[in-house]
Design a protein around this motif. Structure first.
Motif, short mmCIF file in Angstrom:
data_model
loop_
_atom_site.label_atom_id
_atom_site.label_comp_id
_atom_site.label_asym_id
_atom_site.label_seq_id
_atom_site.Cartn_x
_atom_site.Cartn_y
_atom_site.Cartn_z
N MET A 172 -8.07 -33.57 -59.12
CA MET A 172 -8.42 -32.40 -58.34
C MET A 172 -7.22 -31.92 -57.53
N ASP A 173 -6.50 -32.86 -56.90
CA ASP A 173 -5.35 -32.50 -56.07
C ASP A 173 -4.25 -31.84 -56.89
N MET A 174 -4.07 -32.28 -58.12
CA MET A 174 -3.04 -31.70 -58.98
C MET A 174 -3.36 -30.23 -59.29
N ARG A 175 -4.64 -29.94 -59.47
CA ARG A 175 -5.03 -28.55 -59.74
C ARG A 175 -4.78 -27.67 -58.52
N VAL A 176 -5.03 -28.21 -57.34
CA VAL A 176 -4.79 -27.45 -56.11
C VAL A 176 -3.30 -27.18 -55.97
N VAL A 177 -2.49 -28.18 -56.24
CA VAL A 177 -1.04 -28.01 -56.17
C VAL A 177 -0.58 -26.97 -57.19
N ALA A 178 -1.15 -27.02 -58.40
CA ALA A 178 -0.78 -26.06 -59.44
C ALA A 178 -1.17 -24.64 -59.04
N VAL A 179 -2.34 -24.48 -58.44
CA VAL A 179 -2.79 -23.15 -58.00
C VAL A 179 -1.87 -22.63 -56.90
N ARG A 180 -1.50 -23.50 -55.96
CA ARG A 180 -0.60 -23.07 -54.88
C ARG A 180 0.76 -22.64 -55.44
N ALA A 181 1.26 -23.39 -56.42
CA ALA A 181 2.55 -23.03 -57.02
C ALA A 181 2.44 -21.70 -57.75
N THR A 182 1.36 -21.48 -58.46
CA THR A 182 1.15 -20.22 -59.17
C THR A 182 1.04 -19.06 -58.20
N GLN A 183 0.33 -19.27 -57.09
CA GLN A 183 0.20 -18.22 -56.09
C GLN A 183 1.56 -17.89 -55.47
N ALA A 184 2.39 -18.90 -55.26
CA ALA A 184 3.73 -18.66 -54.71
C ALA A 184 4.57 -17.85 -55.70
N GLU A 185 4.46 -18.18 -56.99
CA GLU A 185 5.20 -17.42 -58.02
C GLU A 185 4.72 -15.98 -58.06
N LEU A 186 3.41 -15.78 -57.98
CA LEU A 186 2.85 -14.43 -57.99
C LEU A 186 3.35 -13.64 -56.79
N HIS A 187 3.34 -14.27 -55.63
CA HIS A 187 3.81 -13.60 -54.41
C HIS A 187 5.28 -13.19 -54.56
N THR A 188 6.10 -14.09 -55.10
CA THR A 188 7.52 -13.80 -55.29
C THR A 188 7.70 -12.63 -56.26
N GLU A 189 6.94 -12.60 -57.33
CA GLU A 189 7.06 -11.52 -58.32
C GLU A 189 6.61 -10.19 -57.72
N ILE A 190 5.54 -10.19 -56.95
CA ILE A 190 5.07 -8.96 -56.30
C ILE A 190 6.12 -8.46 -55.33
N GLU A 191 6.71 -9.35 -54.58
CA GLU A 191 7.77 -8.96 -53.65
C GLU A 191 8.97 -8.37 -54.39
N ARG A 192 9.32 -8.98 -55.53
CA ARG A 192 10.46 -8.48 -56.30
C ARG A 192 10.19 -7.08 -56.82
N LEU A 193 8.97 -6.87 -57.36
CA LEU A 193 8.64 -5.56 -57.93
C LEU A 193 8.50 -4.47 -56.88
N SER A 194 8.06 -4.84 -55.71
CA SER A 194 7.83 -3.81 -54.69
C SER A 194 8.89 -3.84 -53.60
N ALA A 195 10.04 -4.38 -53.89
CA ALA A 195 11.11 -4.46 -52.88
C ALA A 195 11.44 -3.07 -52.36
N GLY A 196 11.45 -2.93 -51.08
CA GLY A 196 11.81 -1.66 -50.47
C GLY A 196 10.63 -0.78 -50.16
N THR A 197 9.47 -1.00 -50.75
CA THR A 197 8.35 -0.10 -50.51
C THR A 197 7.79 -0.26 -49.10
N VAL A 198 7.90 -1.45 -48.53
CA VAL A 198 7.42 -1.64 -47.16
C VAL A 198 8.30 -0.86 -46.20
N GLN A 199 9.63 -0.90 -46.42
CA GLN A 199 10.52 -0.15 -45.56
C GLN A 199 10.24 1.35 -45.68
N LEU A 200 9.97 1.81 -46.91
CA LEU A 200 9.65 3.23 -47.10
C LEU A 200 8.41 3.61 -46.32
N PHE A 201 7.39 2.76 -46.37
CA PHE A 201 6.14 3.05 -45.67
C PHE A 201 6.40 3.19 -44.17
#
Length: 106
Positions: free
Chosen positions: A1-30
């Motif tokens: 169970m703990d390994m799945r939680v760790v895997a989900v956290r890692a995946t969420q971190a990757e998703l967050h990084t990718e979203i930040e990369r794709l939307s770089a600069g849009t927060v400053q524009l806003f």
């Protein structure tokens, strides 16, 4: 169970990084628009973000033909379902008559 939680956290971190990369600069524009600064004078906003480039160059998919085909298929399926219901009702009546005849009540 703990390994799945760790895997989900890692995946969420990757998703967050990718979203930040794709939307770089849009927060400053806003925020710049919100406080009224001129975007054209801002050096960090002169280049488009990767997401903005994609959205400006990608043509949206043409959905009307697919929607029309799906609508036609939906109508044909509704007609087929109604026909199958009529056939099933007839079969039920024939079966009822056959059972009644087999037991001598019909």
């Amino acid at each position: 169970m703990d390994m799945r939680v760790v895997a989900v956290r890692a995946t969420q971190a990757e998703l967050h990084t990718e979203i930040e990369r794709l939307s770089a600069g849009t927060v400053q524009l806003f925020w710049m628009r919100l406080i009224g600064e001129r975007i054209s004078n801002a050096p960090q906003t002169r280049h488009k973000t990767e997401l903005q480039l994609f959205l400006s160059t990608a043509d949206p998919p043409v959905l009307e033909p697919a929607i029309a085909r799906l609508s036609a298929v939906k109508k044909r399926l509704a007609t087929a379902a109604a026909t199958l219901k009529v056939v099933q009702d007839r079969l039920d009546r024939v079966q009822g008559l056959a059972v009644a005849r087999a037991f001598g009540t019909g």
